[in-house]
Each structure stands twice: as C-alpha cells, then as structure tokens.
Enzyme design. Structure first.
Site, PDB file in Angstrom:
ATOM      1  CG  HIS A   1     -11.219  -7.748   6.571  1.00 24.65           C
ATOM      2  ND1 HIS A   1     -10.339  -8.406   7.385  1.00 24.65           N
ATOM      3  CD2 HIS A   1     -10.758  -7.918   5.301  1.00 24.65           C
ATOM      4  CE1 HIS A   1      -9.388  -8.968   6.651  1.00 24.65           C
ATOM      5  NE2 HIS A   1      -9.616  -8.685   5.380  1.00 24.65           N
TER       6      HIS A   1
ATOM      7  CD  GLU B   1      -1.863  -2.391   1.247  1.00 25.30           C
ATOM      8  OE1 GLU B   1      -0.695  -2.734   1.504  1.00 25.30           O
ATOM      9  OE2 GLU B   1      -2.791  -3.200   1.108  1.00 25.30           O
TER      10      GLU B   1
END
Ligand SMILES: Cc1ncc(C[n+]2csc(CCOP(=O)(O)OP(=O)(O)O)c2C)c(N)n1
Length: 660
Positions: A466, A399
């Site tokens: 998540h 990322e």
C-alpha cells in the site's frame, strides 16, 4: 447435421452461403501464399467459420465486435475491402495498421471491430465497456466478444463475465470450443463438464450450440441479441467446434488424434450447409459452382490490387507522431484566476473531478468503493448523490476488467476515469494498461480516453503493498502519459488536463500529501499543461530535480539549510519529460541531484541522469547524483520505512555534491 431454415428466404440462405464460403476460400488462397512466403503468420479458422460469420451476421453493422485470431469471418462479414485486408496481412502501410500489426491484431472503428491484443482475454472486458456505453445511452444495442476454450482459463474471462453480470450489461460472450488451446486439450484446461456451465456461477444465462451449423449459430445469436437488449443482461454461448488445422500454420497437428479430423471433417460447416441448400433445392450444383467461381475471381482481383501496395517507406517522424492522439485546444479557460486559500491537495483533486463531471456529461468514474462510501480516501464522497450511480460506479475487485471497460467506453466516445484504490493494485490491471491502453492508438488509430488515478507512495506505515512508487513501470511505456503533481493547484490543473487529454494518462497522487499539503487553488476550471515542469525556487549552488513528495523534501531541506542556495525543479510530468526545464536546471548550478521516493535501480532518476550526460555534459561541474529509496520492498515498521526513504539520505547526497 440438422438445419432449420426458420423464416429465412431462399435469398437470405444464399447470402449466408456466400458469406461462409468467402473466408473458407480466402484461407485456401492464404495457405498457398503462406507457403510462398508472401504473408505473415496465419491462424487458420478452417472448420470454425460458421461461428464468426453467423455471429457477425446476427449483429447490427454498428455494434462492436471483439474478434480473436481465428475470426476471419468477422472481418469479411463486416465487408471490409479484401484488397486492404491483403495489404494488412502483407504488412503494407496501406493496411489497417500501417504495417505495425500482424494478421488479425488490428481494429477498424469504421467497421466497429476492436483489434485484439495477443493476450486473448482482455478483449472481453472491452465489450463490457462498449455495452455500458450502449446501456447509458439507452441505445438498444449489444456488443459481442469472442474467446477460445483456452482463453476461458484466464482471469480476464472471469472478470469480464462477472462485471457484465453485476452491471447488467448487454454483452454476448461467445466461447469457440474447438478442443485445443494450442496443443492443450480441454481435459487439461478445465474441469467443469461444459464451459457454458460457468454461466450459472455468474448468475447469467447460457446455451451450448453446434458451432458448425451456420443457421443454428445465426439464429441463436439473433435471439440472444434480442434477449440481451430487452432484458439488459449478458449471455454466454458455447459453440462446439473443431480446429481443422494447427494452432498456426507452422506448428503442426501431431498431438491431435487423426480420427478427430475424420469425425469433424464430416461436420464441415461449409460443405454441410452447401449440401443442405442443394438438397432443399435452394441452389443447384451448377449454381454452387458458379458462386465458387465468382468468389475465386473476386479474391484474385482483390489480391491483385492488394499486391500493388508500394514498398514500406519508413519515417521515424511518422512513427513517433503516431504514438499519441493529437491533443485538442482547451478553449474554456479565459485566464482569470480567483484564488482560494488553504486548499488541501485532496481538495484540488476533488474539485478537478467535480468540475470535470459537470463539464463532461460523458465522463464516467469507476473504482472500488467510490460511490456511497466515497472511496478509500473519501475523494469521491458526495458524488453519487449529485451525479448518480450510472456515472459514479462501484466496481467489483477486478482491476483488469475495469481498465478494459474504460477502454470500451472510450471506443463509444465516453471519457473514463478509474480510481485504483492503491497504485500498488495496478499490477492486476497491468496488461490492459501496458498492452491495450498504451498501444492501441499506434496500432490502429483508436485513442484511449482514459485516466487512471494512482494513490501512491509511502510515509504512512502501510507496508509493501500500500506504499509503492511504481511510476517508472509506466514511464517506460510509449503511449502512456504520466503526471505526478506535488501541490494542490497543480493537482487540480493537471487532473483536468489529464481528463481532457484523449490519451491514456496515469495520474499519480501521493497519499501522504492528501491532507498534509495546502495552498491556494484557483476556483476556476483550468488546465496545467501536461509535459511542463515548474521551477520551485531558483538557486546557485546545486539543482534538485524531483517530483511528488520529493518536492516537499527538497523544500524542507532548503528551509533548514539556508546556507546552501538550492535550485528546485518540480517535474510535474514524467512522461513526456520537460527537457528544456531540465536543461535550464542543469545550467543554473552545474551540480545536479535527482531525488525520488521510488527505488534507485531503474527509477526515472537514472533516465534523466543519462539524458543530462548525453545532452548537458558541458554544463556539468560534478557527476549527476541520484538520491532514491533503498532497493528493497517498502517495510511496514515506521523506523524501517524512514530508513528506506530517499529523504533519510538527502543530506548525505547534498553534502557530497556540495563538496565535490
Ligand atoms: C496470455 C497469453 N498466454 C499465452 C498465449 C499463447 N497462446 C496464443 S493462442 C493460445 C491458445 C489459445 O487457445 P484458445 O483460447 O482455445 O483459442 P484457439 O487458438 O483454440 O482458437 C496460446 C496458449 C497468449 N497469446 N496469451
């Protein structure tokens, strides 16, 4: 030290000499000024000049370089006016960063130099993005990024090299191995024999060279540049050198064995080259003295100009105005709206992406599994077939480097969208978002035309990593914009607006809304203005100010409690907030409930409550309440998750407010 003149003419050799002498003599002057307290903190590059100077001379003037704190030679070799550099170092408004940045932490688009952030490693992935732009345009150019030996221990080093390798990018990575990372010797920094050995691990070529030999550096990098462009590949160069002074001038060198200074002193890059030119009869000793006298006089003259900078005139308005790049007019919308019914939230997002890809041929989307697989939520399904792999890019799991690459694309005039697979994973790209994307425009006037899509939120039993609502982290960072739609038409219009906005925008899309919420969405390409809230329903009893899933909670609650007249405001943008709309919502009922899925402490509800207390006190008939999720991580078990969610306490808070 062995110099090989290769094909260099005498004139070229002299020009190289002047180029390496300049940063040395500037530094010698700086050390005096530093002692006199006239300049700020200084990181010396004495002893390492051959690398910055040789590398910069080997590149074309319009190829981006990502220098670090010891690379004065990059700035001087790009021929930046010395007087302005002095003003930069003195922190004057007339410098390159209006006094906002110190020593070498600034860039200049005009000179194709990208300013570093203190964190070192993030520079490298920006070079990836620039090289990607070169590659996509078939520009026959390469980018060049520096790191120290210490910086190679950062994850950013690994990520940047890996992505450059996987994407076949023409990037030159230079390691200046000067023996120490601050006080830490290389023996405590890495275990491989040579840092260049790491190239093999990434499947790329590499070479170790004498970093104190200016001709070796220049010639090698020239050749490597040709290689990178011709083969469309990255390359790693380890330049062996030594830091002749402390990490920065105040920190001393007690930890360095004195014999190393003696040993490396004999390998001084300026003196050795000078001796070589005299021995080769390229210059006489008198000519050398003349060049030094000319250089000295040039430095003194420029310093005099630099010293004439006026005192800092502080303007709060200017400071605040420079946080965001100006947003241009959006001209393609003729106001016509052809509504298509029954569109899901996810359809709004997909259509915004699709129409934007058509509208902006320079728009690139990057993310994990977004190409053939269509993304974790299938939002980009079919895009790779239509727009190709060059624009719809699968990324390795890195990322930080992808955010950095997005910024690099922006430096070269591209627009970039990054899909975080889950908003939770922004933590591993956090530094690039918070310190590079958000601050770059304020620091040196370079915008970051980047959108980061953040699939966010819980309610789907996905557990602590998540499901998070992490918008507040970003709302606290000047320079970012944070949008958070709750309806399909806003999802489309806000995403289009985010893509058109030249600033970095964090676009939060609640996963639980993707397929559960539908509504009419205009077929056209249109924007919903960033920074404008939406009145959902007017009411008289209480006002609920909310966003995202909270809007649907509030609407459901209102539907099931028709005895209460609820005024609902959907913020839509969290940074900047729509204070006028908030004020109107307070005035409408005098009783305010701030509702969000994010946890309570430090959530945006607290910020808005404080603002209301400061600005709307006279309109309040009750204390402002906050209904937020529990201050825990988000649990997996669905009953625990339900209990975690603010929604489970909504009735309690509404009742409290109603009965106050
Ligand atoms: C992420 C991060 N951690 C720590 C520091 C503090 N720091 C600044 S420079 C430096 C040493 C860097 O060493 P190296 O990469 O070898 O470069 P050099 O200073 O030797 O040129 C350290 C530890 C920092 N700037 N950023």
């Amino acid at each position: 030290m062995q110099f090989h003149r290769k094909g260099f003419t005498d004139n070229e050799l002299v020009s190289i000499y002047k180029s390496i002498l300049l940063p040395r003599m500037i530094e010698e002057k700086m050390l005096v000024l530093l002692r006199q307290g006239k300049i700020s903190k200084w990181f010396s590059g004495i002893g390492q000049e051959a690398i910055a100077v040789g590398a910069t001379m080997a590149m074309q003037q319009d190829e981006w370089i990502m220098p670090l704190h010891r690379n004065l030679g990059v700035f001087t070799s790009r021929k930046m006016p010395l007087s302005k550099l002095f003003m930069q170092w003195q922190g004057n408004k007339e410098g390159y960063s209006k006094g906002r940045e110190r020593s070498f932490h600034f860039g200049s688009k005009e000179h194709h130099i990208c300013g570093m952030i203190s964190h070192l490693g993030p520079q490298m992935a920006i070079a990836d993005g620039v090289a990607l732009a070169y590659k996509l345009r078939d520009d026959q150019k390469a980018s060049l990024a520096f790191t120290g030996d210490g910086g190679t221990s950062e994850g950013d080093f690994h990520e940047a090299l890996n992505i450059a390798a996987v994407w076949d990018l023409p990037v030159i990575f230079i390691i200046e191995n000067n023996g120490y990372g601050l006080s830490t010797p290389t023996s405590e920094q890495y275990r491989c024999k040579n840092l260049v050995d790491k190239a093999v691990g990434y499947g790329i070529e590499g070479v170790q060279i004498d970093g104190n030999n200016i001709l070796a550096v220049y010639d090698t990098i020239k050749g490597v540049r040709d290689y990178c462009i011709k083969n469309q590949k990255p390359y790693l160069i380890e330049c062996m050198t030594f830091r002749m002074r402390g990490h920065e001038e105040a920190s001393g060198v007690k930890y360095v064995p004195p014999e190393l200074f003696e040993q490396w002193g004999k390998r001084d890059p300026v003196k050795n080259y000078e001796d070589y030119l005299i021995a080769e009869n390229v210059l006489t000793a008198t000519q050398v003295e003349n060049i030094k006298a000319e250089t000295k006089s040039y430095i003194e003259t420029e310093l005099k100009i630099g010293s004439q900078a006026g005192p800092m005139e502080v303007s709060t308005e200017e400071e605040l105005n420079d946080v965001y790049a100006p947003v241009g007019q959006q001209t393609t919308d003729n106001g016509q709206r052809t509504m298509r019914e029954g569109q899901r939230f996810i359809d709004g997002i997909k259509e915004a992406l699709h129409q934007s890809l058509v509208k902006h041929p320079n728009l690139i989307i990057m993310g994990q599994d977004i190409a053939e697989y269509g993304g974790a939520f299938k939002i980009t399904e079919g895009f790779v077939e239509e727009f190709g792999k060059a624009r719809i890019r699968n990324t390795p799991i890195c990322e930080s480097a992808v955010v950095g690459a997005a910024l690099g694309l922006s430096l070269e005039g591209y627009k970039a969208i990054m899909e975080m697979q889950f908003a939770d994973f922004a933590t591993v790209g956090f530094n690039q978002i918070i310190n590079n994307l958000a601050k770059i425009y304020y620091r040196w006037g370079q915008n970051a035309d980047v959108v980061i899509r953040m699939p966010t939120g819980g309610g789907v039993g996905a557990g602590p990593f998540h499901s998070q609502s992490n918008e507040a982290w970003f709302v606290h960072t000047p320079g970012l914009k944070v949008v958070y739609p709750s309806t399909p038409d806003d999802a489309k219009g806000l995403l289009i607006a985010a893509i058109n906005d030249p600033n970095p925008v964090l676009y939060f899309e609640h996963k639980a809304l993707y397929r559960s919420v539908s509504g009419p969405v205009p077929e056209e390409y249109y924007e919903v203005e960033i920074g404008k809230a939406r009145l959902v329903t007017s009411g008289d009893d209480i006002s609920i100010i909310t966003y995202g899933a909270g809007v649907h909670w509030a609407m459901d609650y209102a539907k099931n409690h028709t005895d209460i007249s609820i005024h609902i405001l959907d913020l839509r943008t969290l940074l900047p907030l729509d204070y006028d709309a908030i004020k109107e919502a307070v005035a409408a009922t005098g009783k305010v409930l701030l509702l969000h899925e994010d946890t309570l402490i430090g959530g945006i509800g607290g910020e808005i409550a404080a603002w209301i207390a400061e600005n709307c006190f006279d309109k309040l008939d009750a204390p402002v309440l906050r209904c937020a999720s529990l201050d825990t991580a988000i649990p997996f078990n669905i009953e625990l998750e339900k209990n975690f969610m603010a929604y489970s306490r909504l009735d309690e808070y509404v009742t409290r407010l109603m009965t106050y």
